[in-house]
Design an enzyme around this catalytic site. Structure first.
Site, PDB file in Angstrom:
ATOM      1  N   PHE A 197       7.347  -4.153   9.787  1.00  0.00           N
ATOM      2  CA  PHE A 197       6.076  -3.821   9.137  1.00  0.00           C
ATOM      3  C   PHE A 197       5.233  -2.834   9.951  1.00  0.00           C
ATOM      4  O   PHE A 197       4.417  -2.110   9.416  1.00  0.00           O
ATOM      5  CB  PHE A 197       5.225  -5.094   8.976  1.00  0.00           C
ATOM      6  CG  PHE A 197       5.663  -6.006   7.872  1.00  0.00           C
ATOM      7  CD1 PHE A 197       5.734  -5.566   6.563  1.00  0.00           C
ATOM      8  CD2 PHE A 197       5.965  -7.339   8.135  1.00  0.00           C
ATOM      9  CE1 PHE A 197       6.102  -6.422   5.536  1.00  0.00           C
ATOM     10  CE2 PHE A 197       6.336  -8.211   7.115  1.00  0.00           C
ATOM     11  CZ  PHE A 197       6.409  -7.744   5.814  1.00  0.00           C
ATOM     12  N   SER A 256      14.062  -2.252   3.798  1.00  0.00           N
ATOM     13  CA  SER A 256      12.664  -2.357   4.237  1.00  0.00           C
ATOM     14  C   SER A 256      12.259  -3.818   4.220  1.00  0.00           C
ATOM     15  O   SER A 256      12.904  -4.639   3.567  1.00  0.00           O
ATOM     16  CB  SER A 256      11.758  -1.554   3.307  1.00  0.00           C
ATOM     17  OG  SER A 256      12.024  -1.886   1.967  1.00  0.00           O
ATOM     18  N   ASP A 257      11.188  -4.148   4.929  1.00  0.00           N
ATOM     19  CA  ASP A 257      10.650  -5.503   4.817  1.00  0.00           C
ATOM     20  C   ASP A 257       9.791  -5.552   3.548  1.00  0.00           C
ATOM     21  O   ASP A 257       9.387  -4.522   3.007  1.00  0.00           O
ATOM     22  CB  ASP A 257       9.842  -5.881   6.071  1.00  0.00           C
ATOM     23  CG  ASP A 257       9.729  -7.402   6.211  1.00  0.00           C
ATOM     24  OD1 ASP A 257      10.095  -8.118   5.260  1.00  0.00           O
ATOM     25  OD2 ASP A 257       9.265  -7.877   7.270  1.00  0.00           O
ATOM     26  N   TYR A 258       9.520  -6.754   3.120  1.00  0.00           N
ATOM     27  CA  TYR A 258       8.803  -7.036   1.869  1.00  0.00           C
ATOM     28  C   TYR A 258       7.592  -6.111   1.661  1.00  0.00           C
ATOM     29  O   TYR A 258       6.614  -6.204   2.412  1.00  0.00           O
ATOM     30  CB  TYR A 258       8.319  -8.479   1.954  1.00  0.00           C
ATOM     31  CG  TYR A 258       8.149  -9.204   0.662  1.00  0.00           C
ATOM     32  CD1 TYR A 258       9.083 -10.135   0.237  1.00  0.00           C
ATOM     33  CD2 TYR A 258       7.046  -8.966  -0.132  1.00  0.00           C
ATOM     34  CE1 TYR A 258       8.918 -10.826  -0.944  1.00  0.00           C
ATOM     35  CE2 TYR A 258       6.880  -9.644  -1.318  1.00  0.00           C
ATOM     36  CZ  TYR A 258       7.812 -10.571  -1.718  1.00  0.00           C
ATOM     37  OH  TYR A 258       7.643 -11.242  -2.893  1.00  0.00           O
ATOM     38  N   SER A 291       6.958  -3.252   2.545  1.00  0.00           N
ATOM     39  CA  SER A 291       6.510  -2.400   3.664  1.00  0.00           C
ATOM     40  C   SER A 291       6.527  -0.918   3.287  1.00  0.00           C
ATOM     41  O   SER A 291       5.850  -0.111   3.914  1.00  0.00           O
ATOM     42  CB  SER A 291       7.346  -2.639   4.924  1.00  0.00           C
ATOM     43  OG  SER A 291       8.664  -2.206   4.732  1.00  0.00           O
TER      44      SER A 291
END
Ligand code: BGC
Length: 738
Positions: A252, A283-285, A287
């Protein structure tokens, strides 16, 4: 049984072909040649329907997942873990789309799927990669029957700030240990080959440096020098690349001002060009969306362009890729080749898993029968015992004889809620509470909550009741700490004290003048200064998962002699953070270690040293290190030397010790940490037995990124230490010459 259940019942799970790399490359190339640009872009999107909503046949598709799949606009699914739901979605992908490309399904299986192991920080205290590999292979085996094809684990972020709630998911503050343990997780999840019916993909996170969020505040920014990044943070991710992890998740945070998710330096220059990584980056949630919050752009379309061009392959939850990439191609702002490369990586993963051979590989009828097998629970108990750290044992208050009358008091005494953060598909009712564990082990024990974790009105009454019970007991066991929901993601704390009114409870109990043993439930190092000063015994119990109570009871009774060693330094006070063993030296070192060492680097009120250092942990026996020696005191080039030491069990019971190897460079062209951890060894010793342990020291172990950005030991003098924790001071001197 409904229609889908009947169909699932008929599924078979034959062994899948193990395909060679070239074969998969050809299959992917052939498929790609049939795909439209839109279909290729579709593979780059992961959507997250709400699993609870789509349960059974009541398909509440408020997130539009089905439509995405039907249009070929979705490559994978996050969060679905019920076979029936995974089956329905997979069936649509395979039977109702033009090319029938299967989906993969991702979930956070962090410290166990249904059989719950200790939280990761606790497991790291076992310094035991073999056990961790076994645990993650059990997690994979259970996951592989519920529809899950990839886990978002391991997290190998190096962590130095216990205010950050996510330290519980980590392997602690040292990158060498995280390198070793990170690889063990991956071997367990991915097994010999991803095509195995019980193998799932591993996704290493969070790339990069997320563990260094400023002030320990969740989702905060990170600013690290390149040397710091490369020496302390990147090696753990790199070793996971070497272990062939299927995927990597971007973090993030920003690093040097650039969000990791669109950071070309990280995702392409380092990951692809330096390390040769071939898996896919997710990618992260949301992000990708957050890039706008980082104020890099105000334009959602630009987000898609920045991320793709930086090297991000798969977008989790936000949908910039499927919304804008086609348009960006038309405008010549992104290249179709880049999209194809990303798509290729996703398809390669699917081929490796064998999803084209059997898209229903992970979908089983009545998955319950594959969960919580007796051997899984045995393993959970073994790891839990190995994760416990004994911090204090004055006057040998521990072990506690089973004929003693014990009062077990505190908010963690009776609760079965000991799964710990990120509990996968774990169930509270399948956990053994502390109290149950004590009972199982034959203690005459009375338990009482004593007060709440939070501090509540009825605490006064609870305390009175607990005091009455305690008055009758011979030994007081305190089940105290922080609640599990204060650890994990979005759980930063500004204080590291026992929560609510627990300290007041303990202080009142102390007035009874009985032997008191604190057992701390926590996901992070807490401030234990008061407890250390006031309690006779201290056990760090973390959150130990399913077998919590049994594991704690076996240590308390002495059936198991504790072996765990801390993997994060424990601060004396919050104001001392970050405190970690491998800090850099200072121009004004304090010889006394503070406090109040005039004009020296120290505090006016507390010593510099942590309360408990990295590597620290006691046993019921004692060990003596003697005769530290080197096979040669001077090495050149690729020559090696062997450092050895004799260890004797000088106590009254057999025991195991985890010895640690550290080095210190006496000088170097850049300032280097005061100590660097380089190896460890487990040694079991009978009473009075002596064994010799040895480590080979080579050029690589002495190397560091020097002022010219070369990894080299330079021509320098080193100190080589072996001891039972990072404060060890006995060393031998080694000269190195190129
Ligand atoms: C976390 C990740 C996790 C992802 C998916 C995010 O909020 O930062 O670690 O894998 O959610 O659940």
């Amino acid at each position: 049984m409904n229609l889908y259940e009947e169909q699932i019942k008929k599924l078979s799970h034959p062994p899948l072909p193990k395909r060679r790399k070239e074969e998969i490359q050809n299959l992917v190339a052939e498929l790609l040649s049939k795909m439209t640009l839109r279909e290729k872009i579709g593979q780059l999107f992961q959507t997250a329907p709400n699993d609870a909503h789509i349960e059974g046949l009541r398909f509440d598709d408020s997130h539009g997942t089905v439509q995405y799949i039907k249009e070929g606009l979705c490559g994978s699914i996050l969060g679905v873990h019920t076979p029936i739901n995974a089956y329905q979605l997979q069936r649509i992908a395979v039977e109702e789309t033009r090319l029938g490309i299967p989906l993969f399904f991702g979930l956070d299986i962090i410290h166990g799927c249904r059989t719950i192991f200790p939280i990761n920080l606790a497991m790291s205290c076992s310094f035991n990669p073999e056990l961790i590999e076994k645990a993650s292979s059990v997690a994979a085996a259970e996951s592989a029957h519920t529809g899950i094809s990839i886990t978002y684990s391991p997290m190998v972020d190096v962590v130095r700030d216990p205010r950050w709630g996510r330290v519980m998911e980590s392997n602690g503050e040292d990158s060498y240990l995280s390198r070793i343990l990170g690889r063990a997780y991956i071997r367990g999840y991915q097994q010999d080959d991803l095509s195995g019916n019980q193998a799932i993909g591993a996704c290493v996170k969070h790339f990069a440096g997320y563990g260094a969020v400023e002030a320990g505040r969740e989702y905060n920014s990170v600013d690290l020098s390149d040397r710091q990044l490369r020496m302390n943070y990147l090696p753990a991710y790199q070793s996971c690349v070497d272990e062939d992890c299927a995927s990597i998740m971007s973090s993030f945070n920003v690093i040097d001002g650039v969000p990791s998710t669109c950071n070309r330096y990280l995702l392409t220059d380092i990951l692809r060009n330096e390390w040769g990584y071939e898996g896919f980056v997710i990618s992260d949630y949301t992000s990708t969306f957050e890039i706008m919050n980082h104020k890099i752009t105000t334009d959602a379309k630009e987000v898609a362009k920045l991320c793709l061009n930086a090297g991000l392959d798969h977008e989790m939850v936000s949908n910039h890729y499927i919304t804008y990439l086609e348009e960006l191609v038309r405008e010549n702002q992104v290249d179709t080749h880049t999209i194809e490369e990303s798509c290729k990586r996703i398809l390669t993963f699917k081929y490796k898993l064998g999803l084209f051979d059997n898209p229903y590989k992970y979908i089983y009828h009545e998955p319950e029968q594959y969960m919580q097998l007796p051997e899984y629970r045995e393993l959970a108990l073994e790891i839990a015992k190995n994760s416990i750290v004994l911090l204090k044992n004055e006057n040998q208050v521990l072990p506690v004889q089973k004929n003693k009358k014990v009062a077990l008091i505190g908010p963690a005494a009776l609760t079965k809620n000991v799964v710990g953060g990120w509990g996968g598909l774990g169930r509270v009712e399948e956990c053994v509470s502390f109290y149950e564990g004590m009972k199982n082990s034959g203690y005459d024990v009375i338990a009482h909550e004593g007060c709440s974790f939070e501090g509540a009105e009825h605490d006064d009454q609870l305390m009175e009741e607990a005091l009455r019970i305690a008055a009758e007991a011979e030994v007081l066991l305190l089940a105290i700490g922080e609640p599990d929901y204060l650890t994990g993601e979005w759980s930063s704390r500004s204080e590291l004290c026992l929560t609510g009114r627990q300290l007041e409870l303990v202080a009142r109990l102390k007035l009874l003048g009985k032997p008191m043993i604190g057992v701390i439930f926590s996901g992070r190092p807490l401030d234990l200064t008061w407890c250390t000063d006031n309690l006779d015994g201290l056990i760090y119990g973390w959150y130990l998962g399913n077998e919590t109570g049994n594991a704690l009871a076996s240590v308390i009774s002495g059936d198991y002699n504790p072996t765990g060693k801390l993997t994060m330094s424990f601060p004396r006070r919050v104001g001392q953070i970050p405190v970690y063993y491998n800090q850099l030296p200072t121009g004004r070192p304090s010889l006394t270690g503070g406090p109040r060492d005039l004009f020296k680097s120290c505090y006016t009120d507390i010593p510099n040293s942590p309360l408990y250092p990295f590597g620290y942990g006691l046993s019921y026996t004692t060990f003596n290190y003697k005769n530290l020696r080197l096979s040669t005191n001077c090495i050149k080039g690729l020559e090696e030397t062997v450092v050895s030491v004799d260890i004797t069990n000088t106590g009254r019971c057999p025991g195991k010790i985890i010895s640690q190897l550290y080095i210190e460079a006496l000088s170097f062209s850049v300032s280097r940490p005061v100590k660097e951890f380089k190896g460890f060894e487990h040694t079991y010793l009978e009473v009075s037995e002596t064994k010799t342990i040895s480590f080979v020291i080579n050029r690589e172990m002495l190397s560091y990124l020097n002022i010219y950005n070369e990894m080299t030991p330079e021509n320098r003098t080193y100190r080589i230490f072996i001891g039972s924790d990072s404060s060890t001071s006995d060393y031998q001197q080694l000269e190195y010459k190129e």
